[in-house]
Design a protein around this motif. Structure first.
Motif, mmCIF file in Angstrom:
data_model
loop_
_atom_site.group_PDB
_atom_site.id
_atom_site.type_symbol
_atom_site.label_atom_id
_atom_site.label_comp_id
_atom_site.label_asym_id
_atom_site.label_seq_id
_atom_site.Cartn_x
_atom_site.Cartn_y
_atom_site.Cartn_z
ATOM 1 N N ALA A 1 -54.045 11.995 9.379
ATOM 2 C CA ALA A 1 -54.354 10.700 8.782
ATOM 3 C C ALA A 1 -55.771 10.661 8.230
ATOM 4 C CB ALA A 1 -54.162 9.595 9.820
ATOM 5 N N ARG A 2 -56.666 11.533 8.728
ATOM 6 C CA ARG A 2 -58.042 11.519 8.232
ATOM 7 C C ARG A 2 -58.124 12.021 6.797
ATOM 8 N NH1 ARG A 2 -61.392 13.894 13.499
ATOM 9 N NH2 ARG A 2 -60.777 12.227 14.955
ATOM 10 N N ASP A 3 -57.247 12.953 6.434
ATOM 11 C CA ASP A 3 -57.214 13.469 5.059
ATOM 12 C C ASP A 3 -55.984 12.888 4.368
ATOM 13 O OD1 ASP A 3 -57.750 14.796 2.785
ATOM 14 O OD2 ASP A 3 -57.596 16.807 3.608
ATOM 15 N N LEU A 4 -56.025 11.585 4.156
ATOM 16 C CA LEU A 4 -54.836 10.880 3.687
ATOM 17 C C LEU A 4 -54.437 11.320 2.289
ATOM 18 C CD1 LEU A 4 -52.819 8.689 4.473
ATOM 19 C CD2 LEU A 4 -54.339 7.005 3.430
ATOM 20 N N HIS A 5 -55.407 11.552 1.420
ATOM 21 C CA HIS A 5 -55.073 11.906 0.037
ATOM 22 C C HIS A 5 -54.326 13.239 -0.025
ATOM 23 C CE1 HIS A 5 -55.453 12.467 -4.267
ATOM 24 N NE2 HIS A 5 -56.009 13.644 -4.040
ATOM 25 N N ARG A 6 -54.836 14.253 0.677
ATOM 26 C CA ARG A 6 -54.175 15.556 0.644
ATOM 27 C C ARG A 6 -52.799 15.499 1.295
ATOM 28 N NH1 ARG A 6 -57.417 20.846 2.501
ATOM 29 N NH2 ARG A 6 -58.544 20.201 0.624
ATOM 30 N N THR A 7 -52.680 14.753 2.374
ATOM 31 C CA THR A 7 -51.388 14.649 3.049
ATOM 32 C C THR A 7 -50.365 13.975 2.142
ATOM 33 O OG1 THR A 7 -52.533 14.480 5.162
ATOM 34 C CG2 THR A 7 -50.231 13.823 5.109
ATOM 35 N N MET A 8 -50.762 12.894 1.487
ATOM 36 C CA MET A 8 -49.841 12.218 0.584
ATOM 37 C C MET A 8 -49.488 13.096 -0.613
ATOM 38 S SD MET A 8 -48.840 9.367 1.720
ATOM 39 C CE MET A 8 -48.107 8.835 0.184
ATOM 40 N N ALA A 9 -50.453 13.843 -1.115
ATOM 41 C CA ALA A 9 -50.165 14.747 -2.240
ATOM 42 C C ALA A 9 -49.147 15.804 -1.837
ATOM 43 C CB ALA A 9 -51.456 15.403 -2.725
ATOM 44 N N ALA A 10 -49.295 16.356 -0.626
ATOM 45 C CA ALA A 10 -48.349 17.365 -0.160
ATOM 46 C C ALA A 10 -46.958 16.778 0.010
ATOM 47 C CB ALA A 10 -48.841 17.962 1.157
ATOM 48 N N MET A 11 -46.861 15.598 0.605
ATOM 49 C CA MET A 11 -45.557 14.998 0.829
ATOM 50 C C MET A 11 -44.895 14.591 -0.485
ATOM 51 S SD MET A 11 -46.215 12.699 4.230
ATOM 52 C CE MET A 11 -44.503 12.236 4.233
ATOM 53 N N ASP A 12 -45.665 14.034 -1.413
ATOM 54 C CA ASP A 12 -45.100 13.666 -2.715
ATOM 55 C C ASP A 12 -44.658 14.900 -3.488
ATOM 56 O OD1 ASP A 12 -45.512 11.027 -2.198
ATOM 57 O OD2 ASP A 12 -47.394 10.889 -3.318
ATOM 58 N N ASP A 13 -45.442 15.962 -3.395
ATOM 59 C CA ASP A 13 -45.083 17.203 -4.077
ATOM 60 C C ASP A 13 -43.778 17.757 -3.518
ATOM 61 O OD1 ASP A 13 -45.103 19.391 -5.675
ATOM 62 O OD2 ASP A 13 -46.800 20.378 -4.715
ATOM 63 N N ALA A 14 -43.662 17.796 -2.183
ATOM 64 C CA ALA A 14 -42.441 18.313 -1.561
ATOM 65 C C ALA A 14 -41.239 17.436 -1.902
ATOM 66 C CB ALA A 14 -42.627 18.401 -0.048
ATOM 67 N N ALA A 15 -41.411 16.105 -1.809
ATOM 68 C CA ALA A 15 -40.305 15.197 -2.102
ATOM 69 C C ALA A 15 -39.869 15.322 -3.557
ATOM 70 C CB ALA A 15 -40.716 13.762 -1.793
ATOM 71 N N TYR A 16 -40.834 15.396 -4.460
ATOM 72 C CA TYR A 16 -40.493 15.494 -5.879
ATOM 73 C C TYR A 16 -39.763 16.804 -6.185
ATOM 74 C CZ TYR A 16 -41.124 16.141 -10.885
ATOM 75 O OH TYR A 16 -40.904 16.399 -12.205
ATOM 76 N N ARG A 17 -40.294 17.903 -5.687
ATOM 77 C CA ARG A 17 -39.686 19.196 -5.985
ATOM 78 C C ARG A 17 -38.280 19.290 -5.400
ATOM 79 N NH1 ARG A 17 -42.710 23.553 -7.676
ATOM 80 N NH2 ARG A 17 -44.897 23.132 -8.101
ATOM 81 N N LEU A 18 -38.123 18.936 -4.128
ATOM 82 C CA LEU A 18 -36.822 19.066 -3.484
ATOM 83 C C LEU A 18 -35.803 18.115 -4.101
ATOM 84 C CD1 LEU A 18 -37.869 19.462 0.245
ATOM 85 C CD2 LEU A 18 -36.975 21.215 -1.277
ATOM 86 N N SER A 19 -36.195 16.878 -4.315
ATOM 87 C CA SER A 19 -35.253 15.914 -4.887
ATOM 88 C C SER A 19 -34.825 16.341 -6.286
ATOM 89 C CB SER A 19 -35.886 14.527 -4.919
ATOM 90 O OG SER A 19 -34.982 13.591 -5.448
ATOM 91 N N ARG A 20 -35.789 16.739 -7.087
ATOM 92 C CA ARG A 20 -35.456 17.153 -8.448
ATOM 93 C C ARG A 20 -34.579 18.402 -8.440
ATOM 94 N NH1 ARG A 20 -36.626 16.366 -13.539
ATOM 95 N NH2 ARG A 20 -36.597 18.110 -14.987
ATOM 96 N N PHE A 21 -34.905 19.335 -7.572
ATOM 97 C CA PHE A 21 -34.133 20.566 -7.520
ATOM 98 C C PHE A 21 -32.688 20.290 -7.122
ATOM 99 C CE2 PHE A 21 -32.520 23.937 -4.687
ATOM 100 C CZ PHE A 21 -32.346 24.940 -5.617
ATOM 101 N N PHE A 22 -32.484 19.483 -6.061
ATOM 102 C CA PHE A 22 -31.131 19.236 -5.594
ATOM 103 C C PHE A 22 -30.331 18.394 -6.574
ATOM 104 C CE2 PHE A 22 -32.277 20.702 -1.330
ATOM 105 C CZ PHE A 22 -31.107 21.382 -1.024
ATOM 106 N N LEU A 23 -30.957 17.372 -7.149
ATOM 107 C CA LEU A 23 -30.238 16.565 -8.125
ATOM 108 C C LEU A 23 -29.832 17.391 -9.339
ATOM 109 C CD1 LEU A 23 -32.255 13.224 -8.046
ATOM 110 C CD2 LEU A 23 -29.938 13.605 -7.221
ATOM 111 N N ALA A 24 -30.769 18.171 -9.851
ATOM 112 C CA ALA A 24 -30.469 18.979 -11.030
ATOM 113 C C ALA A 24 -29.421 20.040 -10.717
ATOM 114 C CB ALA A 24 -31.749 19.633 -11.558
ATOM 115 N N GLN A 25 -29.567 20.711 -9.578
ATOM 116 C CA GLN A 25 -28.618 21.768 -9.254
ATOM 117 C C GLN A 25 -27.236 21.204 -8.935
ATOM 118 O OE1 GLN A 25 -29.448 24.263 -5.821
ATOM 119 N NE2 GLN A 25 -28.821 26.055 -6.975
ATOM 120 N N THR A 26 -27.190 20.060 -8.243
ATOM 121 C CA THR A 26 -25.888 19.460 -7.957
ATOM 122 C C THR A 26 -25.184 19.057 -9.240
ATOM 123 O OG1 THR A 26 -26.701 18.656 -5.823
ATOM 124 C CG2 THR A 26 -24.719 17.622 -6.703
ATOM 125 N N GLY A 27 -25.906 18.430 -10.159
ATOM 126 C CA GLY A 27 -25.294 18.050 -11.419
ATOM 127 C C GLY A 27 -24.842 19.241 -12.248
#
Length: 653
Positions: free
Chosen positions: A236-262
């Protein structure tokens, strides 16, 4: 778990462009390439890896449903978000989305089960047809007969060698009594036993499916709470980096699965329709297998094509259907792999091909077939973790798709190895996108700057330096045949130069005393010659009066005093000739804060002098001088013999 953002977050790549790589390491003046975020010690790394593998292996029954639920939540989260936009409460949206997904899965399962039962009923007929077709190939004296006969003869020979010759004995002539057949009959199973036999194989998969459905519901309902808890655990002390990592992971995984499923769903429907037109039985079953096996990297296509090929052999008495099936899968796989998937996916996963193979092997060994399906998304998580956690950066270096070296570092490494062909290949790729001057400013000259830093510090061995100079000289020769890319539509071509500037020696390129200033002067001469200037390097020709002189220096090679002396000496020998000083800096920017740039700027007070800190700038200044120059009125001193190159003259103490 955080939803995938509607637009790429800061630091996340789009589907059509590579993800943002590490910072430019070549900008440093020193050459120390440290290991990328390696763990504290080798023993700690080994212990941690063994512990993680043990947890993954022994916790398979717990972790597999959890991983499946998390990945399904990435696929279903956009549907929930869409329902929320039409003012549907979150619990209702989650329940409707999960029920819709379950209905789709059950419908597909029922349809595939029906197709599989029809296939099982017709298997004896298909087996007989395939046997007849194969027996037709075994003509008398054919290849199959010869191979089969050789194998059978070898088997008989091996069997005869292991058997001892039987000796006749008097008792052997006496016939032994015939054995009495004995049959054991099990009692008929009761109703409970039949129910148990049917239910036991289904309990495990049904229980796993139920756990996955419940976990998906709770993850979609409490995704913000789960995200906050992960932030608290991650830092929680490095909130910006933690949020960047989580958003990056969520974006990549969601986009990958949606695109590949379609894409895989469209591919399965296409295969089903094409197989139905060809006449292959159970086309929906093979279309489902094709769509499912698209999730499996590399080997999925071989599993997909096996069933339709066998069906084509079993149904068609000839070979026409088999040929059409092979053509169908060959063309479809080529289009999917080389056209559609690169357009849709791009570099969204961020994995190298070797990492995909290694991940598929590892997760299959660890979790079996389900691990093969989950290999790519799990490895994407590791790459994202390595991108945002400093001590785990080695994961991104090993598994990511970003080049391990910057272009200028690759150039430097190839030049040190004397690999001129590799340098030419790199140049060809770059020149397809940018002109020669920009390529040299962005790749070649930064590489020479790295080599110069090593030479100044005494770490560049003489034989390595000779190999580098020889490789770069060969590259400069090869680049004479390369052409710049076509200008963009609507961009006017550069204006033609006056005829006087085409004469050989119209522009004189001089070099400083740095270890690689001469190579920089050669590159500038090539850029000017491509623009149409008549160029002379080294010293002026006795019979030609230059209209412009350019002094080429790399920042850090020649001292400020030496640079000023060379410029003054050139002005004394060629009075009245306009001068340009190219003091190339590592940044290639317009700040001009280098020591050479400051020293040469002070010389502008003694005579006309223009300063450039890149080849592009020097080319523009030369074109400007050619467009505004008037005929020279000063008569240059023409010595009886050409003077020695100014870069080799001795400077005053």
């Amino acid at each position: 778990m955080a939803d995938a953002p509607t637009s790429p977050p800061s630091g996340a790549s789009s589907a059509a462009t590579p993800s943002a790589g590490p910072p430019n390491r070549a900008a440093s003046l020193t050459r120390g390439l440290a290991a990328a975020g390696a763990p504290g010690s080798g023993m700690e790394m080994l212990q941690g890896a063994l512990l993680v593998m043990a947890v993954l292996y022994f916790g398979q029954e717990l972790l597999v449903p959890l991983v499946l639920a998390v990945l399904l939540s990435f696929v279903l989260a956009p549907v929930v978000r869409g329902l929320r936009r039409v003012a549907i409460p979150r619990p209702v949206a989650v329940v409707v989305t999960v029920l819709l997904a379950c209905a789709i899965f059950l419908g597909i399962g029922a349809l595939v089960g029906r197709q599989a039962s029809l296939l099982a009923e017709n298997l004896p007929t298909y087996q007989a047809t395939i046997g007849q077709k194969l027996s037709g190939l075994q003509s008398a004296g054919g290849l199959l007969d010869r191979v089969s006969g050789a194998v059978q003869a070898m088997g008989r020979g091996i069997g005869n060698e292991g058997e001892a010759p039987a000796k006749a004995s008097p008792t052997s002539r006496t016939e032994a009594p015939a054995p009495i057949p004995v049959e054991v009959h099990a009692p008929d199973p009761t109703a409970m036993e039949m129910l148990r036999r049917v239910a036991e194989p289904l309990i495990g998969p049904l229980a796993t499916a139920g756990i996955v459905v419940i976990l998906v519901i709770f993850i979609l309902l409490y995704r913000e709470d789960l995200r906050d808890r992960l932030i608290r655990l991650a830092g929680a002390r490095d909130l910006h980096r933690t949020m960047a990592a989580m958003d990056d992971a969520a974006y990549r995984l969601s986009r990958f699965f949606l695109a590949q499923t379609g894409m895989n769903t469209a591919f399965g429907l296409l295969i089903s329709g094409a197989l139905w037109l060809i006449g292959v039985p159970n086309p929906l079953l093979w279309g489902f297998v094709a769509a499912l096996m698209r999730f499996v990297p590399f080997i999925g296509v071989f599993v997909t094509v096996t069933g339709p090929i066998l069906m084509a052999l079993a149904v068609d008495p000839g070979w026409t259907m088999l040929v059409w099936v092979l053509v169908l899968f060959g063309v479809s796989e080529l289009l999917m792999g080389q056209v559609f998937e690169p357009l849709v996916f791009g570099h969204s996963t961020g994995l190298s091909p070797i990492a995909v193979i290694a991940a598929a092997t590892f997760w299959t060994w660890l979790w079996g077939p389900i691990g093969l399906l989950l290999a790519v998304p799990l490895t994407v998580c590791l790459v994202v973790l390595g991108r945002h956690v400093e001590r785990l950066e080695f994961l991104e270096v090993m598994l990511g798709d970003q080049p391990p070296l910057d272009p200028e570092e690759t150039f430097y490494q190839r030049a040190l190895a004397g690999d001129a062909s590799a340098l030419a290949e790199q140049a060809e790729r770059c020149l397809k996108e940018k002109p020669l001057a920009e390529y040299l400013d962005a790749v070649a000259l930064p590489a020479l700057r790295l080599a110069q830093a090593d030479a100044v510090h005494g770490t560049l061995q003489p034989e390595r330096r000779e190999a580098l100079v020889r490789s770069v000289e060969l590259l400069v020769e090869d680049l004479e045949e390369e052409e710049d890319p076509e200008p963009a539509a609507g961009e006017p071509p550069p204006p033609p130069l006056p005829a006087a500037w085409h004469a050989p020696g119209a522009v004189l390129c001089l070099h400083g005393r740095g270890p690689f200033d001469a190579l920089a002067a050669s590159m500038l001469a090539q850029v000017l010659a491509r623009r149409g200037f008549g160029v002379q390097t080294g010293g002026p020709a006795a019979e030609v009066a230059p209209k412009l002189m350019v002094l080429c220096l790399l920042e850090g090679g020649s001292s400020s005093a030496t640079a000023r002396y060379l410029l003054r000496r050139a002005r004394r020998r060629m009075p009245g000739v306009p001068a340009i000083a190219l003091a190339w800096t590592p940044t290639g920017g317009n700040d001009g804060d280098g020591a050479l740039a400051r020293a040469l700027r002070a010389e502008a007070e003694a005579g006309p002098l223009q300063l450039a800190i890149s080849l592009v700038e020097a080319l523009d200044l030369a074109a400007e001088a050619a467009g505004t120059a008037t005929p020279a009125v000063a008569t240059p001193v023409a010595p009886p013999e050409p003077p020695p190159p100014l870069g080799l003259a001795a400077a005053p103490a």
